[in-house]
Design an enzyme around this catalytic site. Structure first.
Site, short mmCIF file in Angstrom:
data_model
loop_
_atom_site.label_atom_id
_atom_site.label_comp_id
_atom_site.label_asym_id
_atom_site.label_seq_id
_atom_site.Cartn_x
_atom_site.Cartn_y
_atom_site.Cartn_z
N ASP A 31 0.81 -1.22 0.00
CA ASP A 31 0.00 0.00 0.00
C ASP A 31 0.84 1.27 0.00
OD1 ASP A 31 -2.00 -1.93 0.42
OD2 ASP A 31 -1.96 -1.62 2.59
N GLU A 202 -10.93 -1.01 -4.47
CA GLU A 202 -10.34 -0.26 -3.35
C GLU A 202 -9.18 0.59 -3.87
OE1 GLU A 202 -9.20 -3.51 -0.85
OE2 GLU A 202 -7.42 -4.01 -2.04
#
Length: 331
Positions: A31, A202
């Site tokens: 991430d 997402e």
């Protein structure tokens, strides 16, 4: 390949390279939110020096050459967030940070999960330096609900209007939501109703180029072979979205590329910073740590983003620019 813990333990000194070839992967992590601060590329990933699955703190890493990464220590720990246990859930994890700047201060937006048994939440912490220490604002900024998992925050300041937008959401419900922030960066002004673009799961990221707004995001199961990056374009930061397709998908040597950020170098080159599994194709769920990689972004004459070719040993080199204090925010 160096792990985050190995880098931290080694205490590598900052070096400046005028030329050379950087290697992918950069380090273990997931991430990654990337941004230029001066002449350094900073990466804010999930996890701290213990790796992404520790998920109890955030760290940061910076480099001038994409070879040597300087660990910037802990930004904030889970036990420094006073409200984190207010929901009564038995455990909490810190995921997917996003960083923005305003007025010389730095704002760290982050996810607190899991979604069950209580809703996930998004918090924000503030610092005077990119490496912190960050001080939590004292309350959640966003709280999820049954149809919305409050994860993967990304803040974008629109240069045209001056408005500040927070993008979030995904996974459970796979819903994108957008809010306008107040100038203090830690309060919500209003929610802006937007459509969820096709194939959204997402990890939304917004950037603007030549008056076109690019909303890119991850699709698929995070630990599966379908995880990939898609994008849509719009005439404004909040749509309407025109779906443009996938730009980053698995290949013969790399699987599950996603949860990315875009960054523009001082010389105008564009990069995508993302995580992936370096392995041959196969069924999920994939196991073990993901790795952070950096590759080049190019645009077609009509503004479309060309599909990204994932590399192993020829990632783009960051040019050395001594004394450059230019900051590129969320680009």
């Amino acid at each position: 390949m160096k792990t985050l813990s190995a880098i931290a333990a080694a205490g590598l000194a900052l070096t400046v390279a005028a030329a050379g070839i950087a290697r992918n992967p950069q380090f273990e992590g997931a991430d990654p939110h990337a941004m230029m601060i001066g002449d350094e590329l900073w990466i804010f990933p999930t996890g701290g020096p213990g790796g992404s699955w520790a998920a109890d703190r955030f760290g940061a890493f910076s480099s001038r050459d994409l070879k040597t990464w300087r660990p910037r220590g802990e930004l904030i720990r889970r036990d420094q967030i006073r409200w984190i246990k207010d929901d009564g859930a038995p455990e909490h994890f810190l995921w997917a940070p996003g960083v923005a700047t305003r007025g010389g201060r730095y704002y760290l937006y982050y996810s607190v999960g899991p979604q069950n048994p209580t809703p996930s939440r998004i918090g924000v912490a503030v610092a005077d330096r990119p490496e912190g220490p960050y001080r939590d604002s004292g309350r959640p900024l966003i709280t999820g609900d049954k149809g919305f998992e409050a994860i993967d925050p990304m803040v974008f300041t629109d240069r045209r209007s001056g408005r500040i937008y927070l993008y979030a959401g995904g996974s459970a419900g796979a819903t994108l939501r957008v809010w306008e922030l107040k100038p203090d960066m830690v309060s919500i002004a209003r929610e802006v109703k937007v459509a969820t673009p096709p194939h959204f799961t997402e990890g939304a990221f917004m950037h603007e180029r030549g008056g076109t707004y690019y909303l890119s995001y991850s699709h698929g199961r995070f630990n599966g072979p379908d995880y990939s990056v898609h994008y849509a374009t719009a005439p404004s930061p909040v749509g309407p979205w025109r779906y443009r397709g996938a730009i980053l998908t698995g290949d013969a040597r790399h699987q599950g590329p996603g949860h990315h950020s875009f960054v523009t170098l001082p010389d105008g080159r564009s990069l995508i910073v993302y995580h992936r599994w370096d392995r041959a194709p196969g069924p999920g769920p994939f196991q073990g740590e993901r790795v952070v990689a950096i590759d080049r972004i190019t645009y077609a004459p009509d503004g479309r983003i060309r599909p990204v070719r994932m590399t192993d040993d020829d990632a783009p080199v960051l040019p050395a620019r001594h004394g450059d204090t230019k900051k590129v925010n969320n680009r």
